[in-house]
Enzyme design. Sequence first.
Site, PDB file in Angstrom:
ATOM      1  N   TYR A 437       0.814  -1.226   0.000  1.00 17.43           N
ATOM      2  CA  TYR A 437       0.000   0.000   0.000  1.00 17.43           C
ATOM      3  C   TYR A 437       0.843   1.269   0.000  1.00 17.43           C
ATOM      4  CZ  TYR A 437      -0.054  -0.271   5.282  1.00 17.43           C
ATOM      5  OH  TYR A 437       0.236  -0.352   6.620  1.00 17.43           O
ATOM      6  N   GLU A 438       0.169   2.383  -0.252  1.00 23.89           N
ATOM      7  CA  GLU A 438       0.813   3.694  -0.472  1.00 23.89           C
ATOM      8  C   GLU A 438       1.770   3.676  -1.663  1.00 23.89           C
ATOM      9  OE1 GLU A 438      -0.609   5.966   0.832  1.00 23.89           O
ATOM     10  OE2 GLU A 438      -1.642   4.847   2.384  1.00 23.89           O
ATOM     11  N   GLY A 439       1.408   2.893  -2.678  1.00 24.59           N
ATOM     12  CA  GLY A 439       2.254   2.760  -3.857  1.00 24.59           C
ATOM     13  C   GLY A 439       3.163   1.566  -3.684  1.00 24.59           C
TER      14      GLY A 439
END
Length: 591
Positions: A437-439
């Site tokens: 997550y978050e890229g």
Amino acid sequence: MLTYTPPIRDMQFVLYELLDALQLSQLEGFEEVNRELIDSILEEAGKLTGEVLQPLNHSGDEQGCQFNNGQVTTPEGFKAAYRQFCEGGWTALACEPEFGGSGLPKTINTLLEEMICSANLSFGIYPGLSFGAYSAISRYASDDLKQIYLPKLADGSWSGTMCLTEPQCGTDLGLCRTKAQPQEDGSFKLTGNKIFISAGEHDLTDNIIHLVLARTPDAPEGIKGISLFLVPKKCPDGDTLTDNQVGCGGIEHKMGIKASSTCQINFDDATGWLVGDLHKGMRAMFTMMNQARLAVGIQGLGLAEASYQGARDYARERLQGRALSGVKAPDRPADPIIVHPDVRRMLLTQKAYTEGCRAFGLWVAIQLDISRKHCDKTVRQDADEFVQLTTPVVKALFTDLGFECTNLGMQVLGGHGFIRENGMEQLVRDTRIAQIYEGTNGIQALDLIGRKMPQKAGRYLRHFFHPVQDYLEQQQNNAELAEFTGPLSKAFGRLQKASQQVALTGLKSPEAAAAVASDYLRLFGLVALGYMWCRMAEQALQHPDDDSGFYTAKLHTARFFMQKLLPQNSSLFASIMAGESSMMELESEHF
């Protein structure tokens, strides 16, 4: 069952001896920051995380969040712990005093974040996202919105989220379909569906503030048409809260972080307000996203530390076999497994990565504070460019190493590590999401080579390369440090050559550069850790009469990193220089 003792001594070493964090007291607003204040905060944070949050980690994982008729219930003990967390002022630590915050440096907050993640990552996601929302609103929202929402986020009575992902778009936010219809009173009506929204619905706070990416009817196609909106679960009207058209359609059933609610959030003509400029939503959202990426890196660090402590303690007590060099515990039926070379390899790998990441992460945190508070505009800009450069490295490197370390920790316990009651396998499951997550970490590598490296003709890179180069030149005649600076110098030379190769390749073929991006980020990260370990070894050498063993351990760990971990740079360099052909030439149908 796992226990957790915050590594305050190591934190103090990095703060005061390695990085001179007390320089922050020279920045506007931080004049009262001193060692006594920082140490007292670390001590109290240690008590909270070790005595309140950590005991809820296993039970929270077992119970998970529960969804019923649009409502989410957190595990037993979470509400009381969150209330204690807020009453202690922890949600306000790095918030501005004008909105009820303590106004302390992000550097100190980073250490708090690490402790929370080690003790109970699921719990930490709730206040962590709220601080991200606070930061974006503080920087881009109107004064009216700031006055309404920031005090509530600072005191923790309201929480925040970031609503980006939709079923058809994750990384490619230009495909966002959520609509925002302007109203005569200046507000907007938002309609759409978001997924994977951490802390999107829960029972910890009176209200939840969603920062939502959406399109207005006249918006251009793609990413240039995205705007950012503040959409509360309940709309404030004086002292009352009125339900907004925001609902939770369900929660995800996940591999890990089960006590953190990951929600499907539906907006059905929900009232919201523009944050920042119209069609410039990504610029505002990146404030929250970049902060979240640094925070996720710290999640990897925190979980690695927790796993290391669990593995170390077990290895000291577990009796199995005899040392190959001779019996070490003749009064016991077997020696503790910490005598065995492979166990020591795993423990030292955990220790070297964890302490190296802590030093690198705090270097970035200090520069983040400087970028926001220094009186000299040029110094602020230089610090900001350094933070921008290193953010994808912190996110990807720390989480990759965090996952590696938690797996090693589980391996140290053998079959017992595979058993849920012992807590080690939970750390593996929890840390796995941090790489996603978050890229995803592949996206972080693309960001590094595609955005950060080319910026201003390589100017961003110089903020890292120059300090390393200067340090190596200063220490070139230091014979005592040569066993550390020598390997770093070779690795740094390979990083410089790899940087030139990636830059030249990218000009001819972006795809070719992208094919080696992950290897390049890992090489960059290893050199960064090597630089930190050289500096830590330098400090340790200044304490030859070390009765505590702290500095002796630093030297041994630095030596292990240089001899056993940094050599990975050679294979990474070879892979980068080999290019993309072996990866890209195979036809899709042949996979």
